[in-house]
Design a protein around this motif. Structure first.
Motif, PDB file in Angstrom:
ATOM      1  N   LYS A   1      -0.072  -6.053  -5.019  1.00 39.98           N
ATOM      2  CA  LYS A   1       0.481  -7.129  -5.849  1.00 39.98           C
ATOM      3  C   LYS A   1       1.793  -6.689  -6.517  1.00 39.98           C
ATOM      4  O   LYS A   1       1.864  -5.635  -7.150  1.00 39.98           O
ATOM      5  CB  LYS A   1      -0.544  -7.496  -6.922  1.00 39.98           C
TER       6      LYS A   1
ATOM      7  N   LYS B   1      -0.768  -5.625   1.024  1.00 40.81           N
ATOM      8  CA  LYS B   1      -1.220  -6.634   0.049  1.00 40.81           C
ATOM      9  C   LYS B   1      -1.286  -6.058  -1.377  1.00 40.81           C
ATOM     10  O   LYS B   1      -2.180  -6.398  -2.172  1.00 40.81           O
ATOM     11  CB  LYS B   1      -2.569  -7.236   0.458  1.00 40.81           C
TER      12      LYS B   1
ATOM     13  N   GLN C   1      -1.168  -2.045  -8.450  1.00 37.00           N
ATOM     14  CA  GLN C   1      -0.270  -3.190  -8.581  1.00 37.00           C
ATOM     15  C   GLN C   1       1.008  -2.683  -9.235  1.00 37.00           C
ATOM     16  O   GLN C   1       1.096  -1.527  -9.646  1.00 37.00           O
ATOM     17  CB  GLN C   1      -0.901  -4.298  -9.430  1.00 37.00           C
TER      18      GLN C   1
END
Length: 432
Positions: A49, A47, A29
């Protein structure tokens, strides 16, 4: 499985590294400013974050990778230190990470990104390859044979790495806000040369690269006769550019690439030299060179009505000259129009005459306001100082971009390293 948190994940290198670690099945992330950057598209597709900056992003068990643009007193880095988490600067992490592979750095004042992308693509045709490209593209393959990465000389960042091989495309004076002169740039490359473990592939027609000393073999490529790997008989046709390659004066093979400028042939020669040294099969080299589609923001073409719009990162006089040359080769007989936004006041001031000379090669020139850097003071310099040096050049705004409609069947080159894309978008909107 490690959880990595990237402070400044939208940076070009940071985004690419985050993609690599994600592909290798790590938990990834990161955080950054709210503004949209082109680098985040690949992160969103995976995907990964992306959070706004805040100290609450930092949690127990994370390994922190920090972009170089963020100082040690950034709130997330303070929080990480308070929790005793491991913190790595981007370049230091990458330097350790690449030791697991046969690593190949691509360095040079110009051509780094295109050559890195080309090399990664060609090697992928033969063996598992991970790569990190300066346009924000990254790919990780767990059991890679090769790790290909773009090695940037700015602030001597590439000295954090000790690669197996290094391709050096050229040495030119750039980044005048950091380097004193061309000799200072050469000194950085000389330091880099001493850190390479297996071999250097260098552009032999460059007088500075000819002066390199290293503790490993140096293989020279180029168009002149005294190179180890030489390109000859360059032919340009509808399919692209075809040329013959000689290795130590013996014919090796004939290759075709889809690019048109001489710089594209030189980039290909460096890749052929490295692949030959590593015993990559010639058919894989041939297929890889021919199927390469290019990298982001390097001669990215788009038909718009009867015109062709090209987005290119060219921001140095040498690069502008190469981009205009490629457009004239590919679109012979059509008007080539340069729309240029200078990047940084220091670079514009240092190369004012050289920018003018390069841009004069176009059939018409339009100039956008200088894209300044937060690190510098504009002084008295304005875009009109450059305009005065180019006959018939005009200064253009987003509102006045309609003027480009008059170039029927024109090839419009939008060039720059700032936010030149907003001018291209404004033009496409005006047409629509």
């Amino acid at each position: 499985m490690t959880q990595y948190h990237f402070v400044g994940i939208k940076g070009t290198g940071m985004s690419a590294l985050a993609q690599i670690l994600h592909d290798m099945k790590h938990d990834v992330q990161g955080s950054d400013v709210e503004k949209v950057f082109f680098t985040q598209q690949a992160l969103e597709e995976r995907k990964i974050k992306i959070l706004p900056f805040q100290k609450e992003n930092i949690k127990e068990g994370q390994t922190i990778i920090a972009g170089n643009a963020f100082s040690d007193d950034h709130e997330e880095l303070i929080a990480a230190r308070e929790l005793g988490l491991p913190i790595y600067r981007y370049h230091h992490f990458l330097g350790d990470f690449m030791k697991k592979f046969t690593s190949i750095g691509v360095a040079g004042s110009h051509g780094k990104t295109s050559t890195t992308g080309l090399l990664a693509h060609v090697l992928e045709c033969a063996k598992p390859t991970s790569f990190l490209i300066g346009d924000g593209t990254g790919k990780g393959v767990k059991d890679s044979d090769f790790f290909v990465y773009e090695a940037c000389e700015y602030r001597r960042h590439f000295l954090a790495y000790e690669p197996s091989y290094c391709i050096m495309t050229n040495i030119d004076f750039d980044h005048p806000d950091y380097f004193k002169d061309i000799d200072d740039v050469f000194d950085a490359f000389q330091q880099m040369a001493m850190q390479v473990k297996k071999g250097i592939i260098a552009y032999g027609d460059d007088p500075y690269l000819q002066k390199l000393h290293a503790q490993v073999p140096i293989l020279f490529y180029g168009l002149e006769d005294d190179n180890d790997v030489q390109g000859k008989n360059i032919r340009r046709g509808e399919e692209g550019t075809t040329f013959d390659v000689y290795i130590r004066n013996s014919f090796f093979h004939t290759f075709t690439i889809q690019g048109y400028g001489t710089h594209n042939v030189l980039n290909a020669l460096s890749v052929i030299a490295l692949c030959h040294y590593e015993h990559i099969p010639v058919e894989a080299i041939k297929d890889g060179l021919y199927t390469f589609q290019g990298v982001k923001r390097r001669f990215s073409e788009k038909p718009v009505g009867a015109q062709v719009v090209i987005d290119d990162y060219a921001h140095h006089p040498t690069e502008i000259k190469a981009t205009i040359e490629a457009a004239k080769y590919k679109y012979s007989g059509r008007p080539v129009v340069a729309i240029f936004q200078p990047h940084t006041f220091t670079r514009t001031k240092t190369f004012l005459d050289e920018f003018a000379e390069s841009l004069k090669q176009a059939d018409a020139v339009y100039l956008c306001d200088i894209f300044g850097s937060a690190r510098e003071n504009a002084g008295a310099l304005t875009i009109y100082d450059l305009q005065k040096k180019i006959p018939n050049a005009e200064v253009i705004t987003e509102e006045g971009i309609d003027i480009l409609k008059k170039y029927d069947a024109g090839v419009l080159l939008f060039m720059g390293a700032g936010d030149i894309q907003k001018f291209q978008k404004a033009y496409e909107k005006a047409l629509a």
